[in-house]
Motif scaffolding. Structure first.
Motif, short mmCIF file in Angstrom:
data_model
loop_
_atom_site.label_atom_id
_atom_site.label_comp_id
_atom_site.label_asym_id
_atom_site.label_seq_id
_atom_site.Cartn_x
_atom_site.Cartn_y
_atom_site.Cartn_z
N THR A 148 4.96 7.26 7.30
CA THR A 148 4.73 5.85 6.98
C THR A 148 3.56 5.69 6.02
OG1 THR A 148 3.36 5.56 8.94
CG2 THR A 148 5.70 4.99 9.14
N SER A 149 2.55 6.56 6.12
CA SER A 149 1.42 6.48 5.20
C SER A 149 1.84 6.85 3.79
CB SER A 149 0.28 7.38 5.66
OG SER A 149 -0.24 6.90 6.88
N LEU A 150 2.81 7.74 3.65
CA LEU A 150 3.28 8.13 2.32
C LEU A 150 4.00 6.98 1.62
CD1 LEU A 150 4.58 11.75 3.02
CD2 LEU A 150 2.48 11.08 1.84
N LYS A 151 4.53 6.03 2.40
CA LYS A 151 5.24 4.89 1.82
C LYS A 151 4.31 3.72 1.49
CE LYS A 151 9.43 5.81 4.48
NZ LYS A 151 10.31 5.30 5.54
N ALA A 152 3.03 3.86 1.72
CA ALA A 152 2.08 2.75 1.50
C ALA A 152 2.04 2.35 0.03
CB ALA A 152 0.70 3.15 1.97
N PRO A 153 2.00 1.03 -0.25
CA PRO A 153 1.88 0.57 -1.64
C PRO A 153 0.52 0.95 -2.21
CG PRO A 153 2.13 -1.29 -0.11
CD PRO A 153 2.16 -0.06 0.70
N SER A 154 0.45 1.02 -3.53
CA SER A 154 -0.77 1.50 -4.20
C SER A 154 -1.99 0.65 -3.87
CB SER A 154 -0.55 1.57 -5.71
OG SER A 154 -0.26 0.28 -6.21
N GLU A 155 -1.84 -0.66 -3.71
CA GLU A 155 -2.99 -1.52 -3.39
C GLU A 155 -3.55 -1.17 -2.00
OE1 GLU A 155 -6.02 -4.08 -4.07
OE2 GLU A 155 -4.54 -3.40 -5.52
N ALA A 156 -2.67 -0.90 -1.04
CA ALA A 156 -3.11 -0.52 0.31
C ALA A 156 -3.81 0.84 0.26
CB ALA A 156 -1.94 -0.49 1.27
N VAL A 157 -3.27 1.77 -0.53
CA VAL A 157 -3.90 3.09 -0.67
C VAL A 157 -5.29 2.95 -1.28
CG1 VAL A 157 -3.73 5.33 -1.82
CG2 VAL A 157 -1.70 4.31 -0.79
N LYS A 158 -5.42 2.07 -2.26
CA LYS A 158 -6.70 1.85 -2.91
C LYS A 158 -7.74 1.33 -1.90
CE LYS A 158 -6.33 0.01 -6.93
NZ LYS A 158 -6.14 -0.98 -8.01
N ARG A 159 -7.34 0.39 -1.05
CA ARG A 159 -8.25 -0.16 -0.02
C ARG A 159 -8.61 0.94 1.00
NH1 ARG A 159 -9.92 -4.39 -2.60
NH2 ARG A 159 -8.38 -6.00 -2.87
N PHE A 160 -7.62 1.75 1.37
CA PHE A 160 -7.87 2.83 2.33
C PHE A 160 -8.88 3.84 1.76
CE2 PHE A 160 -6.77 7.14 3.83
CZ PHE A 160 -7.11 7.00 5.15
N GLU A 161 -8.68 4.24 0.51
CA GLU A 161 -9.59 5.20 -0.12
C GLU A 161 -10.99 4.62 -0.25
OE1 GLU A 161 -7.48 6.22 -3.70
OE2 GLU A 161 -6.24 7.70 -2.64
N GLN A 162 -11.07 3.31 -0.51
CA GLN A 162 -12.38 2.65 -0.56
C GLN A 162 -13.05 2.73 0.81
OE1 GLN A 162 -14.07 1.46 -3.13
NE2 GLN A 162 -15.77 0.78 -1.84
N GLY A 163 -12.28 2.54 1.88
CA GLY A 163 -12.82 2.64 3.24
C GLY A 163 -13.33 4.04 3.54
N VAL A 193 -4.44 -2.54 6.08
CA VAL A 193 -3.46 -2.82 7.12
C VAL A 193 -2.81 -4.18 6.91
CG1 VAL A 193 -3.19 -3.20 9.61
CG2 VAL A 193 -4.50 -1.25 8.80
N ARG A 194 -3.58 -5.17 6.41
CA ARG A 194 -2.99 -6.48 6.12
C ARG A 194 -1.92 -6.35 5.02
NH1 ARG A 194 -8.11 -8.49 6.92
NH2 ARG A 194 -8.64 -8.38 4.71
N ILE A 195 -2.18 -5.50 4.04
CA ILE A 195 -1.22 -5.30 2.96
C ILE A 195 0.01 -4.55 3.46
CG2 ILE A 195 -0.84 -4.14 0.74
CD1 ILE A 195 -3.88 -4.62 0.20
N TYR A 196 -0.22 -3.51 4.29
CA TYR A 196 0.87 -2.67 4.77
C TYR A 196 0.63 -2.35 6.25
CZ TYR A 196 4.10 1.33 4.91
OH TYR A 196 5.11 2.21 5.22
N PRO A 197 1.16 -3.18 7.19
CA PRO A 197 0.87 -3.03 8.62
C PRO A 197 1.27 -1.68 9.23
CG PRO A 197 1.88 -5.16 8.18
CD PRO A 197 1.97 -4.37 6.91
N GLU A 198 2.19 -0.95 8.63
CA GLU A 198 2.61 0.35 9.17
C GLU A 198 1.75 1.50 8.68
OE1 GLU A 198 5.05 -1.64 7.58
OE2 GLU A 198 5.56 -2.59 9.47
N TYR A 199 0.64 1.21 8.02
CA TYR A 199 -0.22 2.24 7.42
C TYR A 199 -0.97 3.00 8.54
CZ TYR A 199 -2.86 4.18 3.45
OH TYR A 199 -3.39 5.00 2.50
N ALA A 200 -0.41 4.10 8.98
CA ALA A 200 -0.94 4.85 10.13
C ALA A 200 -2.37 5.35 9.89
CB ALA A 200 -0.02 6.03 10.45
#
Length: 188
Positions: free
Chosen positions: A143-158, A178-185
């Motif tokens: 599910t994390s591999l399917k995350a949209p690029s904006e969610a990935v960007k926020r995750f990497e910032q975290g 998680v707000r952008i992509y709720p399934e982001y494990a």
């Protein structure tokens, strides 16, 4: 009423006598722990503990010595002794799997040597590369591999904020992911 109290007292005394009539066993359990390693490193981690399960009675055997030896005593439940139950003993340490040894709670001399228990590195702990350097094991979520690029960007910032020791800011970044992509494990 007195008769009823006297009857209960007699029954209780008979029960105590029956308890005293059962033999109480004390077992001394000993053995060794070794580390199986394809690289030849056989040193044990410093926090290896021994755990035994004796017919539902869990026993903490304590820490293993740096040389890999262990020894502990315990008194098995008389019901387990009467049933000739088997105990299972393992080494417990994060990042390693252990073989199990079994022994009977009935011993003629009260001493049991379970032999050698082997621990091997598993994927939960740190992995070792060929140069002997320790690196963290990685886990990948589909599910994390399917995350949209904006969610990935926020995750990497975290993650960056965590490395900078800014946990409050990191939490906000992970929440945004998680707000952008709720399934982001990974972000959860």
């Amino acid at each position: 009423m007195w008769l009823r109290a006297f009857s209960l007292l007699v029954l209780a005394a008979a029960g105590l006598r029956g308890q005293e009539g059962r033999p109480v066993y004390t077992l001394i359990v000993s053995g060794a722990v070794e580390r199986a390693s394809p690289g030849g490193d056989t040193g044990l981690p410093p926090d290896v503990r021994i755990a035994a399960d004796c017919h539902g009675d869990f026993v903490d055997g304590g820490l293993v010595s740096p040389s890999g030896q262990f020894r502990f005593t315990f008194k098995p439940d008389p019901i387990s002794v009467a049933a000739s139950s088997l105990c299972t003993i393992e080494a417990k340490v994060f990042g390693y799997d252990s073989t199990a040894a079994r022994f009977s709670v009935r011993s003629a001399n009260g001493m049991v040597n379970v032999g050698t228990i082997t621990i091997t590195r598993n994927s939960a702990g740190d992995a070792e590369d060929q140069g002997g350097k320790v690196r963290s094991g990685a886990t990948v979520s589909a599910t994390s591999l399917k995350a949209p690029s904006e969610a990935v960007k926020r995750f990497e910032q975290g993650q960056k904020e965590l490395r900078q020791k800014k946990p409050a800011n990191a939490a906000k970044s992970f929440e945004a992911a998680v707000r952008i992509y709720p399934e982001y494990a990974d972000a959860w």
